[in-house]
Scaffold this motif. Structure first.
Motif, short mmCIF file in Angstrom:
data_model
loop_
_atom_site.label_atom_id
_atom_site.label_comp_id
_atom_site.label_asym_id
_atom_site.label_seq_id
_atom_site.Cartn_x
_atom_site.Cartn_y
_atom_site.Cartn_z
N PRO A 294 2.65 2.86 -3.96
CA PRO A 294 2.65 3.74 -2.47
C PRO A 294 1.32 3.40 -2.08
O PRO A 294 0.44 2.86 -2.41
CB PRO A 294 2.77 4.87 -3.25
CG PRO A 294 2.38 4.77 -4.84
CD PRO A 294 2.73 3.37 -5.00
N VAL A 295 1.55 3.96 -0.72
CA VAL A 295 0.40 3.64 0.29
C VAL A 295 -0.77 4.25 -0.50
O VAL A 295 -1.92 3.51 -0.11
CB VAL A 295 0.82 4.46 1.82
CG1 VAL A 295 -0.47 4.22 2.60
CG2 VAL A 295 2.06 3.69 2.33
N ARG A 296 -0.93 5.25 -0.89
CA ARG A 296 -2.19 5.76 -1.39
C ARG A 296 -2.61 5.12 -2.65
O ARG A 296 -3.64 5.40 -3.07
CB ARG A 296 -1.81 7.41 -1.98
CG ARG A 296 -0.94 7.46 -3.36
CD ARG A 296 -0.79 8.71 -3.67
NE ARG A 296 -0.34 9.10 -4.96
CZ ARG A 296 1.15 9.00 -5.13
NH1 ARG A 296 2.17 8.80 -3.89
NH2 ARG A 296 1.80 8.87 -5.85
N ARG A 297 -2.02 4.27 -3.12
CA ARG A 297 -2.48 3.15 -4.30
C ARG A 297 -2.80 1.86 -3.88
O ARG A 297 -3.59 1.09 -4.56
CB ARG A 297 -1.49 3.18 -5.55
CG ARG A 297 -1.02 4.40 -6.16
CD ARG A 297 -2.18 4.79 -7.26
NE ARG A 297 -1.51 6.15 -7.97
CZ ARG A 297 -2.37 6.83 -8.22
NH1 ARG A 297 -3.44 6.85 -7.98
NH2 ARG A 297 -1.83 8.01 -8.96
N VAL A 298 -2.31 1.30 -2.82
CA VAL A 298 -2.31 0.16 -2.50
C VAL A 298 -3.71 -0.30 -1.70
O VAL A 298 -4.33 -1.32 -1.92
CB VAL A 298 -1.29 -0.34 -1.34
CG1 VAL A 298 -1.44 0.21 -0.16
CG2 VAL A 298 -1.11 -1.79 -1.57
N GLY A 299 -4.42 0.62 -1.17
CA GLY A 299 -5.77 0.37 -0.49
C GLY A 299 -5.73 -0.54 0.63
O GLY A 299 -5.08 -0.46 1.31
N PHE A 300 -6.81 -1.36 0.72
CA PHE A 300 -6.89 -2.33 1.97
C PHE A 300 -5.89 -3.49 1.85
O PHE A 300 -5.88 -4.26 2.74
CB PHE A 300 -8.13 -2.90 1.97
CG PHE A 300 -9.23 -1.92 2.42
CD1 PHE A 300 -9.04 -1.15 3.68
CD2 PHE A 300 -10.36 -1.77 1.81
CE1 PHE A 300 -9.95 -0.05 3.80
CE2 PHE A 300 -11.31 -0.92 2.04
CZ PHE A 300 -11.13 0.05 3.17
N LEU A 301 -4.70 -3.51 0.85
CA LEU A 301 -3.93 -4.62 1.14
C LEU A 301 -2.76 -3.97 2.30
O LEU A 301 -2.04 -4.56 2.86
CB LEU A 301 -3.02 -4.58 -0.02
CG LEU A 301 -3.40 -5.62 -1.33
CD1 LEU A 301 -2.51 -5.53 -2.55
CD2 LEU A 301 -3.66 -7.00 -0.72
N ALA A 302 -3.03 -2.69 2.50
CA ALA A 302 -2.03 -2.28 3.59
C ALA A 302 -3.06 -2.40 4.73
O ALA A 302 -3.75 -1.43 5.10
CB ALA A 302 -1.94 -0.65 3.36
N VAL A 303 -2.62 -3.39 5.87
CA VAL A 303 -3.28 -3.47 7.00
C VAL A 303 -2.20 -3.05 8.22
O VAL A 303 -2.60 -2.34 9.01
CB VAL A 303 -3.45 -4.92 7.09
CG1 VAL A 303 -4.28 -5.12 8.39
CG2 VAL A 303 -4.49 -5.46 6.05
N ARG A 304 -1.15 -3.46 8.20
CA ARG A 304 -0.18 -3.21 8.93
C ARG A 304 0.89 -2.47 8.49
O ARG A 304 0.76 -1.97 7.60
CB ARG A 304 0.47 -4.79 9.62
CG ARG A 304 -0.81 -5.28 10.48
CD ARG A 304 -0.10 -6.77 10.76
NE ARG A 304 -0.26 -7.46 9.32
CZ ARG A 304 -1.34 -7.99 8.80
NH1 ARG A 304 -2.67 -7.88 9.50
NH2 ARG A 304 -1.37 -8.75 7.74
N SER A 305 2.15 -2.41 8.89
CA SER A 305 3.37 -1.71 8.22
C SER A 305 3.67 -2.57 7.11
O SER A 305 3.33 -3.69 6.95
CB SER A 305 4.54 -1.71 9.54
OG SER A 305 4.98 -2.96 9.76
N ARG A 306 4.51 -1.88 6.22
CA ARG A 306 4.64 -2.48 4.95
C ARG A 306 5.41 -3.67 5.11
O ARG A 306 5.39 -4.83 4.63
CB ARG A 306 5.46 -1.41 4.10
CG ARG A 306 5.89 -2.14 2.79
CD ARG A 306 6.48 -1.16 1.76
NE ARG A 306 5.39 0.22 1.51
CZ ARG A 306 5.43 0.65 0.41
NH1 ARG A 306 6.35 0.72 -0.47
NH2 ARG A 306 4.53 1.66 0.39
N PRO A 307 6.73 -3.70 6.03
CA PRO A 307 7.54 -4.75 6.08
C PRO A 307 6.75 -6.27 6.80
O PRO A 307 6.73 -7.39 6.23
CB PRO A 307 8.50 -4.52 7.27
CG PRO A 307 8.61 -3.06 6.86
CD PRO A 307 7.10 -2.69 6.56
N VAL A 308 5.79 -5.86 7.76
CA VAL A 308 4.85 -7.16 8.45
C VAL A 308 3.98 -7.50 7.29
O VAL A 308 3.95 -8.69 7.29
CB VAL A 308 4.22 -6.49 9.56
CG1 VAL A 308 3.23 -7.45 10.11
CG2 VAL A 308 4.97 -5.97 10.60
N ASP A 309 3.44 -6.82 6.52
CA ASP A 309 2.47 -7.00 5.44
C ASP A 309 3.12 -7.92 4.48
O ASP A 309 2.65 -9.07 4.11
CB ASP A 309 1.73 -5.86 4.71
CG ASP A 309 0.63 -5.23 5.36
OD1 ASP A 309 0.20 -6.14 6.71
OD2 ASP A 309 0.19 -4.04 5.43
#
Length: 102
Positions: free
Chosen positions: A66-81
């Motif tokens: 989930p977004v609250r656990r992924v940290g800085f791996l989340a840069v853009r939207s999930r599909p794009v990342d």
């Protein structure tokens, strides 16, 4: 009798909570570092495959956490990342394995 609830970790220990949130990114960075060390010690093919697989692993973490656990791996939207990490990781591994050995 009233039960007292503990405040969440990010309130009690914000530094620790921030570190825990970045564990997925740290795992990817450490794996890429191992791959680059292998490249440094003349195991370039295996090292680059490890780097590629680290990127694919990062994509899996980005996809499943989930977004609250992924940290800085989340840069853009999930599909794009996920698409960029999988595409780059697979391209690196496939191109590396396609180079003829010596």
């Amino acid at each position: 009798m009233a039960t007292m609830t503990r405040p969440p970790l990010y309130v009690r220990r914000p530094f620790l909570a921030g570190l825990l949130r970045q564990l997925p990114l740290l795992a990817v960075i450490l794996t890429v570092g191992v791959g680059l060390l292998m490249v440094t010690f003349e195991h370039w093919r295996k090292g680059l495959v490890v780097v590629g697989l680290a990127l694919v692993g990062g994509a899996l973490l980005r996809l499943l956490l989930p977004v609250r656990r992924v940290g800085f791996l989340a840069v853009r939207s999930r599909p794009v990342d996920v698409l960029l990490l999988v595409g780059t990781g697979l391209a690196l591994a496939i191109i590396t394995l396609a180079i003829p050995g010596s």
